[in-house]
Write a protein that holds these residues in place. Structure first.
Motif, PDB file in Angstrom:
ATOM      1  N   VAL A 214       6.704 -28.051 -36.275  1.00  0.00           N
ATOM      2  CA  VAL A 214       5.957 -28.867 -35.809  1.00  0.00           C
ATOM      3  C   VAL A 214       6.959 -29.721 -35.954  1.00  0.00           C
ATOM      4  CG1 VAL A 214       4.263 -30.322 -34.827  1.00  0.00           C
ATOM      5  CG2 VAL A 214       3.660 -27.834 -34.753  1.00  0.00           C
ATOM      6  N   ILE A 215       7.672 -30.625 -35.380  1.00  0.00           N
ATOM      7  CA  ILE A 215       8.337 -31.512 -35.282  1.00  0.00           C
ATOM      8  C   ILE A 215       8.513 -32.924 -35.033  1.00  0.00           C
ATOM      9  CG2 ILE A 215      11.533 -32.447 -36.062  1.00  0.00           C
ATOM     10  CD1 ILE A 215      11.656 -28.956 -35.780  1.00  0.00           C
ATOM     11  N   ALA A 216       8.513 -34.139 -34.991  1.00  0.00           N
ATOM     12  CA  ALA A 216       8.232 -35.494 -34.683  1.00  0.00           C
ATOM     13  C   ALA A 216      10.204 -35.652 -34.157  1.00  0.00           C
ATOM     14  CB  ALA A 216       7.812 -36.545 -35.310  1.00  0.00           C
ATOM     15  N   GLY A 268      -2.732 -29.316 -36.604  1.00  0.00           N
ATOM     16  CA  GLY A 268      -3.823 -28.401 -37.307  1.00  0.00           C
ATOM     17  C   GLY A 268      -3.349 -26.937 -36.411  1.00  0.00           C
ATOM     18  N   GLY A 269      -2.886 -27.110 -35.400  1.00  0.00           N
ATOM     19  CA  GLY A 269      -2.738 -26.105 -34.239  1.00  0.00           C
ATOM     20  C   GLY A 269      -1.663 -26.379 -33.518  1.00  0.00           C
ATOM     21  N   THR A 314      -1.257 -44.041 -29.236  1.00  0.00           N
ATOM     22  CA  THR A 314      -0.969 -42.242 -29.805  1.00  0.00           C
ATOM     23  C   THR A 314      -1.390 -41.341 -29.447  1.00  0.00           C
ATOM     24  OG1 THR A 314      -1.099 -43.612 -31.890  1.00  0.00           O
ATOM     25  CG2 THR A 314      -1.459 -41.094 -31.978  1.00  0.00           C
ATOM     26  N   LEU A 315      -0.511 -40.086 -29.642  1.00  0.00           N
ATOM     27  CA  LEU A 315      -0.734 -39.140 -28.189  1.00  0.00           C
ATOM     28  C   LEU A 315      -1.468 -37.934 -28.725  1.00  0.00           C
ATOM     29  CD1 LEU A 315       2.899 -39.302 -26.880  1.00  0.00           C
ATOM     30  CD2 LEU A 315       0.734 -40.699 -25.926  1.00  0.00           C
ATOM     31  N   LYS A 316      -2.314 -37.163 -27.965  1.00  0.00           N
ATOM     32  CA  LYS A 316      -2.904 -35.397 -28.352  1.00  0.00           C
ATOM     33  C   LYS A 316      -2.192 -34.786 -27.846  1.00  0.00           C
ATOM     34  CE  LYS A 316      -6.865 -32.329 -28.604  1.00  0.00           C
ATOM     35  NZ  LYS A 316      -6.352 -31.593 -28.209  1.00  0.00           N
ATOM     36  N   ILE A 317      -1.649 -33.797 -28.263  1.00  0.00           N
ATOM     37  CA  ILE A 317      -1.047 -32.699 -27.715  1.00  0.00           C
ATOM     38  C   ILE A 317      -0.979 -31.782 -27.749  1.00  0.00           C
ATOM     39  CG2 ILE A 317       1.656 -31.657 -27.603  1.00  0.00           C
ATOM     40  CD1 ILE A 317       3.132 -34.364 -28.804  1.00  0.00           C
ATOM     41  N   ALA A 318      -1.050 -30.906 -26.818  1.00  0.00           N
ATOM     42  CA  ALA A 318      -1.982 -29.049 -26.804  1.00  0.00           C
ATOM     43  C   ALA A 318      -0.437 -28.364 -26.087  1.00  0.00           C
ATOM     44  CB  ALA A 318      -3.201 -29.451 -26.162  1.00  0.00           C
ATOM     45  N   LYS A 319      -1.186 -26.512 -27.006  1.00  0.00           N
ATOM     46  CA  LYS A 319       0.178 -26.108 -25.762  1.00  0.00           C
ATOM     47  C   LYS A 319      -0.194 -25.445 -24.310  1.00  0.00           C
ATOM     48  CE  LYS A 319       0.316 -21.091 -25.800  1.00  0.00           C
ATOM     49  NZ  LYS A 319       0.097 -19.910 -26.942  1.00  0.00           N
ATOM     50  N   GLY A 320       0.918 -25.610 -23.641  1.00  0.00           N
ATOM     51  CA  GLY A 320       0.624 -26.284 -22.204  1.00  0.00           C
ATOM     52  C   GLY A 320       0.513 -27.148 -21.178  1.00  0.00           C
ATOM     53  N   GLN A 321      -0.294 -28.385 -21.869  1.00  0.00           N
ATOM     54  CA  GLN A 321      -0.106 -29.225 -20.943  1.00  0.00           C
ATOM     55  C   GLN A 321       0.596 -30.817 -21.633  1.00  0.00           C
ATOM     56  OE1 GLN A 321      -4.778 -30.265 -23.131  1.00  0.00           O
ATOM     57  NE2 GLN A 321      -4.787 -28.383 -22.537  1.00  0.00           N
ATOM     58  N   ARG A 322       0.666 -31.288 -21.068  1.00  0.00           N
ATOM     59  CA  ARG A 322       1.308 -33.042 -21.144  1.00  0.00           C
ATOM     60  C   ARG A 322       0.885 -33.720 -21.950  1.00  0.00           C
ATOM     61  NH1 ARG A 322       4.598 -34.467 -17.479  1.00  0.00           N
ATOM     62  NH2 ARG A 322       4.592 -36.770 -17.208  1.00  0.00           N
ATOM     63  N   PRO A 323       1.579 -34.328 -23.089  1.00  0.00           N
ATOM     64  CA  PRO A 323       1.435 -35.192 -23.862  1.00  0.00           C
ATOM     65  C   PRO A 323      -0.018 -36.034 -23.546  1.00  0.00           C
ATOM     66  CG  PRO A 323       3.702 -35.180 -23.740  1.00  0.00           C
ATOM     67  CD  PRO A 323       3.119 -34.358 -22.474  1.00  0.00           C
TER      68      PRO A 323
END
Length: 434
Positions: A214-216, A268-269, A314-323
């Motif tokens: 994962v890359i910022a 963490g995933g 600060t953002l939470k990002i998850a697969k298939g969802q918008r930040p």
């Protein structure tokens, strides 16, 4: 009850209470002693930025024959690397690199001082801090991205690197994409590379048994004269996920903000990515933002002259969802200069530092809710910058920009004063513990 009988009973009760209290104190002391023993072999590594202010034996630390043994000349970049042992030892060395993060292999066999906005990376011995290897960036004009991670029990390092900076006029965004270089850890020789699919990559994290990286990506581009303006001109701040084995782009999230860079992250995933944004402003912007603060406060020593850090969610990002932005408007106001962030898988929490507002915030991994919002000045820690989980599985450390290392319990986030240490770092961003 006669007075004598009452006094005797009271004294007896007091003694029982005192004995109970002493037992409780003794139990806590014993527990802390056990913790101290568990951490005795643990070290925390800190790269000092402001080396020119460090002195040794009456002269510049860069002129000290032992500490600066790796320097061949004093006119190049130099950083003071400090290793703090929980056994009370402090080891230091000056190494020839414009360092940002320290990466140390899990088996403690090799470490890398990751060059940032400069050409070189340096490998070092984690015990002696002797320089083992030095290697330039990916190609001519390329710049270090500041972060690295290890694969293959430390035999291989993945390093973020940035493309040469040039005006965006007449170019595509892909022309500015950085690369991940695959390097031999001992020699830092490049074995291969692939695109980060983002502009100016920085923080990188391995997830899912090292299958994905994962890359910022900052996302900023210079003005027509080649300089980075304030506020930044952000073309495409993003988080990208790359398959480690192939370099294939798996997923990409773009924030869409033209005024905030995406700098650091923890993961963490693919459903547990926490990304820190940073927004720069002028001194006039700071005056406007801080107008409602009645208490006297000091200038931000973590910023550059004429530049201030403004709030950015600060953002939470998850697969298939918008930040998803985390925290309330009150929390966001204190999210100034979000810097280091670590993910605690045991408690499913992300722990982040915001040095410009002297805050540490803890986020729930599932919902992104703010669980703790701590003003660290109340306990004596100013400008909290580095955060790292300690290998005992019970604690984490937070370091102040210039000095002091505080230790907290995971989960409860209680300060463990008995384990705190008080060295001087000379300015830093991130820390690493092994």
């Amino acid at each position: 009850m006669e007075r004598r009988t009452f006094l005797t009973a009271a004294v007896g009760a007091g003694m029982a209470s005192s004995v109970s209290g002493c037992a409780s104190v003794a139990r806590v002391a014993a527990e802390e002693a056990d913790v101290s023993r568990n951490l005795r072999d643990t070290s925390v590594y800190v790269p000092g930025y402001i080396t020119e202010t460090a002195r040794a034996r009456g002269g510049p630390v860069t002129a000290h024959p032992r500490l600066a043994r790796a320097l061949s000349a004093q006119d190049g970049p130099a950083r003071l690397l400090t290793r703090i042992g929980f056994d009370g030892t402090v080891t230091q060395a000056v190494l020839p690199v414009m360092a940002h993060q320290v990466a140390v292999s899990p088996n403690r066999r090799i470490g890398i001082l990751c060059g940032f906005e400069a050409r070189d990376q340096v490998a070092f011995d984690p015990v002696t801090l002797d320089m083992v290897a030095k290697s330039p960036a990916f190609a001519e004009g390329w710049r270090g991205g500041g972060h690295a991670v290890f694969l293959d029990q430390g035999r291989t390092a993945l390093v973020s690197e940035r493309a040469p900076r040039f005006s965006a006029a007449g170019s595509s965004l892909a022309d500015h994409h950085g690369r991940i270089t695959i390097r031999d850890s001992d020699t830092l020789k490049v074995r291969g590379s692939y695109s980060t699919h983002g502009i100016d990559p920085h923080d990188i994290r391995l997830i899912e048994d090292d299958r994905y990286l994962v890359i910022a990506n900052y996302g900023s581009l210079p003005d027509p004269d080649g300089f980075l303006p304030v506020p930044r001109r952000v073309a495409e701040a993003s988080v990208t996920v790359i398959e480690v084995a192939s370099g294939r782009l798996v997923e990409k999230w773009v924030t869409g903000r033209a005024d905030a860079e995406l700098r650091h992250l923890a993961a963490g995933g693919r459903d547990r990515i926490f990304a820190i944004q940073a927004r720069l402003g002028t001194e006039a912007d700071e005056a406007q933002a801080m107008r409602g603060h009645s208490a006297v406060y000091s200038a931000d020593i973590t910023s550059e002259p004429g530049i201030t850090y403004l709030s950015a969610q600060t953002l939470k990002i998850a697969k298939g969802q918008r930040p998803k932005p985390m925290g309330t408007a009150v929390h966001t106001a204190d999210m100034r200069h979000g810097l280091s962030i670590s993910y605690d898988p045991q408690h499913d929490q992300a722990i982040a530092t915001y040095p410009s507002s002297h805050r540490v915030m803890v986020f729930d991994g599932a919902s992104g809710a703010v669980l703790h919002d701590v003003d660290t000045t109340a306990s004596g820690l100013r400008y909290p910058c580095g955060v790292t989980l300690l290998p005992d599985g019970l604690h984490y450390a937070v370091t102040g920009y210039w000095e002091n290392l505080f230790v907290y319990r995971r989960g409860s986030h209680q300060l463990v004063r008995e384990l705190c240490l008080y060295p001087v770092f000379f300015g830093h961003s991130h820390i690493t513990a092994v």
